[in-house]
Design an enzyme around this catalytic site. Structure first.
Site, PDB file in Angstrom:
ATOM      1  N   ARG A   1       0.820  -1.365   0.083  1.00 25.33           N
ATOM      2  CA  ARG A   1      -0.035  -0.039   0.032  1.00 25.33           C
ATOM      3  C   ARG A   1       0.916   1.423   0.038  1.00 25.33           C
ATOM      4  NH1 ARG A   1      -2.155   1.163   6.055  1.00 25.33           N
ATOM      5  NH2 ARG A   1      -0.687   0.082   7.143  1.00 25.33           N
TER       6      ARG A   1
ATOM      7  N   ARG B   1       5.990   9.865   3.435  1.00 26.26           N
ATOM      8  CA  ARG B   1       6.994   9.202   4.638  1.00 26.26           C
ATOM      9  C   ARG B   1       8.280   9.730   3.952  1.00 26.26           C
ATOM     10  NH1 ARG B   1       6.487   3.882   7.209  1.00 26.26           N
ATOM     11  NH2 ARG B   1       7.042   2.850   5.173  1.00 26.26           N
TER      12      ARG B   1
ATOM     13  N   ASP C   1      10.398  -7.078   8.584  1.00 26.31           N
ATOM     14  CA  ASP C   1      10.190  -6.342   7.499  1.00 26.31           C
ATOM     15  C   ASP C   1      10.124  -4.672   7.953  1.00 26.31           C
ATOM     16  OD1 ASP C   1       7.959  -7.725   8.354  1.00 26.31           O
ATOM     17  OD2 ASP C   1       6.647  -6.338   7.410  1.00 26.31           O
TER      18      ASP C   1
ATOM     19  N   ASP D   1      -6.248  -3.637   0.207  1.00 26.04           N
ATOM     20  CA  ASP D   1      -6.703  -2.544  -0.766  1.00 26.04           C
ATOM     21  C   ASP D   1      -5.807  -1.476  -0.947  1.00 26.04           C
ATOM     22  OD1 ASP D   1      -6.913  -1.226   1.742  1.00 26.04           O
ATOM     23  OD2 ASP D   1      -8.872  -0.617   1.675  1.00 26.04           O
TER      24      ASP D   1
ATOM     25  N   LYS E   1       2.369   6.534   1.402  1.00 25.86           N
ATOM     26  CA  LYS E   1       1.820   5.466   2.255  1.00 25.86           C
ATOM     27  C   LYS E   1       0.299   5.474   2.145  1.00 25.86           C
ATOM     28  CE  LYS E   1       2.334   2.854   6.587  1.00 25.86           C
ATOM     29  NZ  LYS E   1       3.219   3.005   7.813  1.00 25.86           N
TER      30      LYS E   1
END
Ligand code: AMP
Ligand code: MG
Length: 503
Positions: free
Chosen positions: A106, A189, A265, A138, A126
């Site tokens: 996303r 970000r 991650d 989604d 993001k």
């Protein structure tokens, strides 16, 4: 005619770029293509800028006025600034201990921006829509969690802790479906990079030696340039990341930060705190504190963070083995040697941090035991982490023990006497001791109840509490009249705080 339109809009775009001040150079998008997918953000219905970090914009060499004008469209991904080369990065990761293939599901990396100081920074959107890595998601994000990341990441920065930053949040004008309908949002970000331990796990799992090797050189060059000439690049990278993570997690421990989802991650090779999901700061001190509703076994509890970081670093080491040495036994021995340094490095940083928190200027044997003694008492007495250290600082300044410590009881007074004796032995003035403590002990942290209050109001369209909170979080070590209402722990007896993954 068509041509003219294209040329016109192109020159208009360059003009806008020049006005904003973007300087793009997309080095990650030049790495082997197995490491990412080219994908554009998916435009949204009706983008509106909620917040723009003007100070950060200015540090990046960007023009806040031009950004405000173009910002809604750019930060929503509706318009690509010239020179952007959007990609979704591929990565894998160990989530709660289990290996999975992931990737930016996303988010898209819009571009890398070069600041006037020559820093290379990722500009990532993001919540920007589905990508080839979205699985069943989604690709979107909700306003509350994106503002939450904005608040906490900016607070961490002000606390002096390495972190990704937040440049802007836009609402998309679309609703997203979670347990209820929520306003959709996109966070911009800014990060030294988004290269994760999981990125290396992914490259290694591909079995593509060249991709792993290119990724290693890229990361070393980008985050540890002084080591770029090392013969064994993979080993050099591993050692450097171990050092930065040891320091980072020690910083977290010193301010009572609980990341909440330290999957591999969510650990960046740059040493920045990344992926603010269910994170929160301790109120009452207890080493087993967990805020995240999904962390049922406390894997990512406050007190487990140092060990989990080491576990994650071992996963990085495994991913790098094929490059460390072609002889696997030798590679394992080298990697183990590097990992063995972690504990000592972490403890040295943590001890130095707590020594400063207690005003211990020169090192003395027994300092860590002294700090541990305090933490033991704090855990039994269930006192607020931040307020305790503020009250200790004040006790040095005034000679009186009050505030959070006034109900300390016998165990506290015995500890306090030991601490006073220790302070006397170091022959520093009260003022010097107090100044050391003030630099190490924030008065202001993003208190959970304050964060929730600001988010609830913002989602209802009232941004005043958010702006007030962000303003006091900018100077966490100062006591000001404005930040007085933001210092206190939540009233006792409340329901324990729970956080949810923002997905
Ligand atoms: P996080 O918990 O935010 O670190 O995300 C873990 C993984 O899930 C990442 O690969 C994300 O890209 C992916 N993810 C999280 N939320 C969504 C979403 N709404 N749609 C698609 N992917 C998502
Ligand atoms: Mg993540």
């Amino acid at each position: 005619m068509d041509n003219l339109v294209t040329i016109d809009s192109m020159s208009a775009d360059s003009e806008k770029n020049a006005m904003v001040g973007w300087r793009f150079d997309n080095s990650y998008a030049r790495l082997p293509q197995s490491l990412y997918s080219r994908v554009s953000p998916v435009p949204v219905a009706n983008p509106n800028l909620v917040i723009l970090n003007e100070k950060l914009a200015s540090d990046l060499g960007l023009d806040a006025v031009a950004l405000r004008e173009a910002g809604g469209d750019i930060f929503a991904g509706n318009r690509l600034p010239e020179g952007a080369d959007p990609i979704a990065q591929a990565y894998a990761g160990h989530q709660f201990g289990h290996f999975t293939n992931l990737g930016d599901g996303r988010a898209v990396l819009l571009a890398e921006h070069l600041t006037p100081q020559g820093k290379r920074l990722d500009i990532q959107l993001k919540g920007s829509g589905p990508t080839p890595y979205s699985r069943r998601g989604d690709g979107r994000a909700a306003l509350g969690p994106m503002l939450r990341e904005y608040i906490i990441s900016e607070a961490m920065h002000a606390l002096g802790i390495p972190t990704t930053r937040s440049l802007a949040v836009v609402v998309t004008g679309e609703q997203i479906i979670r347990e209820e309908l929520l306003p959709g949002a996109v966070l911009t970000r800014v990060a030294a990079s988004h290269i994760r331990v999981g990125t290396f796990e992914y490259a290694n799992a591909l079995g593509d030696h060249d991709a792993l090797s290119a990724l290693t050189s890229h990361t070393l060059q980008r985050h540890y340039p002084s080591l770029a000439g090392e013969q064994n690049q993979a080993l050099a990278l591993l050692g450097a990341v171990i050092e930065r993570q040891a320091e980072l997690v020690a910083c977290w421990m010193c301010v009572g930060f609980v990341h909440g989802v330290m999957n591999t991650d969510n650990m960046a090779l740059s040493g920045e705190t990344i992926d603010y999901g269910p994170c929160a700061f301790l109120d009452a001190y207890h080493s087993s504190t967990v805020f995240s509703s999904i962390d049922r076994n406390g894997r990512y509890a406050y007190g487990n963070q140092p060990d989990i970081a080491q576990w994650n670093l071992a996963r990085l080491a495994e991913a790098l083995l094929p490059l460390i040495d072609s002889d696997q036994q030798k590679a394992v021995a080298e990697a183990e040697g590097a990992l063995a340094r972690y504990s000592k490095l972490f403890h040295a940083h943590q001890e130095a941090g707590f020594r400063a928190k207690l005003g211990l200027i020169k090192e003395e044997e027994g300092d860590w035991e002294l700090a541990m003694g305090l933490l033991e008492w704090m855990q039994k007495a269930e006192v607020d982490f931040t307020s305790t250290f503020v009250a200790l600082t004040k006790s040095v300044e005034t000679g009186r023990v009050d505030g959070a410590l006034s109900q300390g009881g016998e165990a506290f007074h015995a500890w306090h006497e030991r601490w006073m004796d220790r302070l006397k032995r170091q022959h520093h003035s009260k003022a010097e001791v107090a100044a050391t403590m003030r630099r190490a002990n924030p008065v202001i942290i993003p208190r959970n109840h304050r964060v929730e209050e600001a988010l609830a109001a913002a989602v209802e369209g009232n941004l005043t509490p958010l702006h007030l909170l962000l303003e006091v979080l900018e100077r966490p070590f100062e006591e000001t009249a404005a930040n007085e209402p933001y210092r206190d722990a939540p009233p006792p007896g409340g329901v324990s705080y729970r956080t949810f993954c923002g997905t």
